[in-house]
Design a protein around this motif. Structure first.
Motif, PDB file in Angstrom:
ATOM      1  N   ASP A  20       0.823  -1.215   0.000  1.00 29.65           N
ATOM      2  CA  ASP A  20       0.000   0.000   0.000  1.00 29.65           C
ATOM      3  C   ASP A  20       0.857   1.265   0.000  1.00 29.65           C
ATOM      4  N   GLN A  21       2.101   1.127  -0.457  1.00 30.75           N
ATOM      5  CA  GLN A  21       3.032   2.257  -0.577  1.00 30.75           C
ATOM      6  C   GLN A  21       3.388   2.877   0.774  1.00 30.75           C
ATOM      7  N   THR A  22       3.194   2.127   1.845  1.00 28.69           N
ATOM      8  CA  THR A  22       3.583   2.607   3.171  1.00 28.69           C
ATOM      9  C   THR A  22       5.101   2.683   3.277  1.00 28.69           C
ATOM     10  N   ASP A  23       5.597   3.659   4.018  1.00 24.66           N
ATOM     11  CA  ASP A  23       7.026   3.753   4.298  1.00 24.66           C
ATOM     12  C   ASP A  23       7.451   2.501   5.066  1.00 24.66           C
ATOM     13  N   LYS A  24       8.329   1.718   4.469  1.00 27.85           N
ATOM     14  CA  LYS A  24       8.689   0.433   5.072  1.00 27.85           C
ATOM     15  C   LYS A  24       9.389   0.604   6.416  1.00 27.85           C
ATOM     16  N   LEU A  25      10.105   1.700   6.601  1.00 30.57           N
ATOM     17  CA  LEU A  25      10.839   1.909   7.845  1.00 30.57           C
ATOM     18  C   LEU A  25       9.919   2.152   9.044  1.00 30.57           C
ATOM     19  N   GLN A  26       8.639   2.396   8.785  1.00 28.09           N
ATOM     20  CA  GLN A  26       7.729   2.609   9.918  1.00 28.09           C
ATOM     21  C   GLN A  26       7.570   1.336  10.756  1.00 28.09           C
ATOM     22  N   HIS A  27       7.948   0.190  10.186  1.00 34.30           N
ATOM     23  CA  HIS A  27       7.843  -1.070  10.920  1.00 34.30           C
ATOM     24  C   HIS A  27       9.088  -1.380  11.754  1.00 34.30           C
ATOM     25  N   LEU A  28      10.094  -0.535  11.662  1.00 32.43           N
ATOM     26  CA  LEU A  28      11.361  -0.826  12.322  1.00 32.43           C
ATOM     27  C   LEU A  28      11.205  -0.943  13.838  1.00 32.43           C
ATOM     28  N   ASP A  29      10.448  -0.041  14.420  1.00 38.20           N
ATOM     29  CA  ASP A  29      10.301  -0.061  15.881  1.00 38.20           C
ATOM     30  C   ASP A  29       9.523  -1.280  16.367  1.00 38.20           C
ATOM     31  N   THR A  30       8.774  -1.905  15.488  1.00 36.28           N
ATOM     32  CA  THR A  30       8.100  -3.156  15.843  1.00 36.28           C
ATOM     33  C   THR A  30       9.047  -4.340  15.731  1.00 36.28           C
ATOM     34  N   LEU A  31       9.917  -4.302  14.716  1.00 37.16           N
ATOM     35  CA  LEU A  31      10.822  -5.423  14.481  1.00 37.16           C
ATOM     36  C   LEU A  31      11.967  -5.483  15.483  1.00 37.16           C
TER      37      LEU A  31
END
Length: 765
Positions: free
Chosen positions: A172-183
């Motif tokens: 969905d064209q989301t910034d992939k780095l937004q998941h970093l704090d979850t990972l």
């Protein structure tokens, strides 16, 4: 004393045991328990093959793909697979391969693409705003315990969080780095679990460090590894497939216990990192080539590495520059190669032996230090002037594409939306047995020819029955699109057991290019001529392009790649012209690996593309205007080379787009691609059979993306890995869908690229 370790070992086994186990499970011949038993034996044998190392990799073994493994490790399993009510193992294979029955067609396989600049394919992770992660570490922890129980010091291998996100597809064209704090907390939890199981070191692979990274991703490295130092394991941050360049300063400042670099790509990286190492930090140098099969210059390596060993002692680690996944298992089984050639080769087992020699020799203080420059992989980085003259008339067709298209339409008389296949048809057990019998001299040349001619005749009859417009001879005589030509070209050798994994159970045997390449005689003409004699429809001549032959072979590492490419191009040019003289009016020259060979760094790409494109054009330019040149490309990101694809000037290009849901076509649409194109309308790597309605819907979508008059309808790759029932069913639906769309054109239900219908009741180009 320097230590030695390995980044990863071939998964397939010495004789493709993994392939046999997987395909037995998929066919229902063995159950999950037996699959686990057989693959556990393979894993343990891999450990034993590495028993002389100080640390052995664990977690590098995979049933299909290590990136897919990482998705399951992190709990990133798309909902469509979790909803199927099946075991995690079958969810895993469903993600990799898709469903084999119509009821599960909604569970389309995940996208697959090339692993950096290799011929290995990985399963692309899918992420979006709603993606959630949950650690699922049981498999890795079990393998660690097994390795320790066998007396090994395990070094678990995990794909780092940044490379995982970087390689993922944001649906969905989301910034992939937004998941970093979850990972990051999941990785810390994993490291702590590993430490609780006695693990000292974890190899964290971040291969994107060999690519051009923007400032945001560089900052993300500093942020991520500051957080990850909270874990209880020592982290070996691992880069490979190239030098660090501008990423070196980022790497040098990271709070990790050790750094691994591809020292063969640029020995100066080692010198610069030496100056920045903390007093207790390990430096691991990749000094054995994990991408090629030629023996290392061990004495020269010892002379180069001696100062590092003297200064660092046990903080110097030595390893292959990347995983040995990309080379065959062992030279020991080879019987048909010459003695001279065999002794120049090092497969995975022999490369580990070379590491043992290096460790032993570095204890000897009587060493003269020499320059490391001789250790550069000249076969990968050096160039001469071959194919770099852009004005050479040998590279140009006689007329423009517009002129050629009219000549070809007049000659071929094909309908709108012409249907064809990419070339190969199912390689049955009967075909494989006959080929083996001929090779072992248990079947005479005349009997073998009769057998292949029967296969060609059957293949032509089936295609005519299905209603395809452009036929192929089926390639029954070919074991592989590269190995087949390797057997026929001078200066090229083919191994017996030099298998390398391409994806899942798919393995290839890259030829060895050891001398100047020449064509001895015609390689495909007789089969193509025979096939054409059986039908009034055009039959495509099928060839592998020079760049693909090059990139899918092991090239002697002391000669320039563009020099070898020119030799291959001249050999294919001779074959193309002989096919034309034999009456073949459509000739496909596959360049499946053109994009694969593209350097990872922007600064290096222009020179490669110059000689690679010129190699293709040299091979194909010497034909008349009404001879149609096709080419085919495998799963790749095309947007960054679309201008170069246009310069190839192939009359028709076929590409793999089914798994990417046509997103790869955006590059062709946005640039106004001028020539004809055949986007794959179904995924041949999956056993799923596409319905007529699904293909019809796809053709409608294609007609909105690209000019209707430019479209061809075809599968996205060859059919050799499918069964005849699968191939017949899918092709029948494809042909019927194309016919329905032609009729819809007549009924004004599909508009062309200009918004109007220009065809008649018998749509023809």
């Amino acid at each position: 004393m320097a230590k030695i370790h390995n980044l990863g070992f071939p998964r397939i086994g010495p004789n493709r045991e993994l392939k046999q186990s997987l395909e037995s499970y998929w066919s229902g011949d063995i159950d999950a328990s037996e699959l686990d038993k057989q693959t556990e034996t393979l894993r343990l044998n891999n450990l034993k093959a590495q028993e002389n190392l100080d640390y052995v990799p664990v977690g590098d073994f995979s049933l299909y793909d290590h990136i897919l493994d990482t998705s399951f490790l992190l709990g990133n399993i798309p909902l469509r697979f979790r909803e199927q009510g099946i075991s995690e193992l079958d969810q895993y294979f469903l993600a990799a391969r898709g469903a084999s029955d119509q009821s599960n067609c909604c569970a389309a396989a995940s996208e697959m693409t090339k692993w950096f600049d290799t011929n290995y394919h990985y399963i692309v992770p899918e992420i979006n705003t709603n993606t959630s992660f949950a650690l699922n570490s049981k498999k890795l922890l079990d393998e660690v315990r097994q390795a320790r129980a066998q007396g090994f010091e395990p070094k678990p291998v995990v794909v780092g969080p940044l490379s995982y996100l970087y390689l993922a597809s944001s649906t969905d064209q989301t910034d992939k780095l937004q998941h970093l704090d979850t990972l990051i907390p999941l990785y810390i939890k994993l490291f702590n679990q590993l430490a609780a199981n006695g693990v000292e070191w974890v190899q964290v692979d971040e291969p994107i460090l060999a690519t051009d990274l923007c400032g945001q991703w560089k900052m993300a490295f500093k942020y991520t590894y500051e957080k990850l130092k909270q874990g209880n394991c020592k982290l070996l941050l691992t880069s490979y497939f190239g030098d660090l360049r501008d990423n070196l300063t980022t790497v040098a400042g990271l709070p990790v216990a050790g750094l691994h670099i591809d020292a063969l790509a640029n020995p100066e990286d080692a010198d610069q990192l030496m100056a920045t190492l903390a007093p207790d930090q390990v430096l691991s140098l990749g000094v054995i080539d994990g991408r090629n099969v030629w023996r290392a210059q061990t004495q020269a390596l010892v002379e180069w590495l001696s100062p590092y060993a003297q200064q660092l002692g046990p903080r110097l680690w030595l390893a292959p520059n990347c995983s040995l996944l990309h080379v065959p298992y062992s030279v020991e089984a080879e019987q048909n190669l010459t003695h001279t050639l065999t002794h120049k080769l090092a497969f995975a087992v022999q490369k580990l032996d070379e590491l043992v020699v290096l460790r032993s020799e570095l204890n000897n203080p009587q060493i003269n230090i020499k320059s490391p420059k001789q250790l550069h992989r000249n076969g990968h980085t050096g160039h001469n002037q071959a194919l770099l003259d852009s004005d050479n008339s040998r590279y140009a067709r006689r007329s423009t594409f517009v002129t050629r298209r009219e000549a070809q339409r007049h000659k071929l008389q094909l309908p709108v939306l012409p249907t064809t296949t990419i070339g190969s048809f199912p390689q049955t057990s009967e075909i494989r047995r006959a080929r083996a019998a001929f090779k072992q001299e248990n079947l005479s040349a005349s009997d073998y020819q009769d057998f292949i001619e029967r296969q060609i005749r059957d293949c032509i009859e089936i295609q005519e029955e299905l209603g395809l417009d452009v036929l192929v001879h089926g390639e029954a005589e070919r074991n592989d699109m590269v190995e087949y030509f390797g057997n026929l070209l001078e200066g090229v050798a083919v191994t017996q057991f030099g298998w390398v994994q391409s994806y899942g159970s798919r393995c290839v045997k890259p030829p060895l290019i050891y001398n100047q390449v020449r064509r001895r005689e015609a390689m495909t003409v007789a089969w193509a001529r025979y096939a054409q004699s059986l039908t009034d429809k055009p039959v495509k001549g099928m060839l592998t392009g020079p760049v693909t032959l090059l990139n899918w072979s092991f090239v002697r590492n002391d000669i320039a790649l563009n020099e070898v490419a020119e030799q291959l191009a001249l050999a294919i040019r001779e074959e193309v012209q002989d096919l034309e003289r034999a009456g073949i009016r459509i000739i496909q020259v596959d360049e499946a690996a053109l994009r694969e060979g593209l350097p990872l760094r922007e600064a290096d790409k222009a020179q490669y593309m110059t000689w690679a494109l010129n190699a293709f054009k040299l091979a194909t330019a010497g034909v008349a205007d009404d001879t149609q040149i096709h080419t085919h490309m495998c799963y790749s990101e095309f947007s960054d080379i679309i201008d170069e694809i246009i310069k190839m000037d192939a009359d028709v290009i076929t590409i793999e787009t089914a798994r990417s849901h046509l997103t790869l076509l955006e590059a062709f649409k946005s640039c106004g691609y001028p020539n004809d194109i055949g986007p794959g309308v179904y995924d041949i790597h999956s056993p799923a059979c596409p319905s007529k309605a699904q293909i019809s819907d796809l053709i409608h979508k294609l007609s909105n993306l690209l000019p209707l008059e430019a479209l061809w309808i075809n599968p996205d790759c060859g059919l050799k890995t499918r069964t005849w029932p699968e191939a017949r069913a899918a092709l029948s639906n494809m042909v019927e869908a194309a016919k329905a769309c032609r009729q819809a054109l007549v009924n004004n239900q599909i508009q062309d690229s200009e918004g109007s219908v220009t065809v008649t009741a018998s749509p023809s180009l």
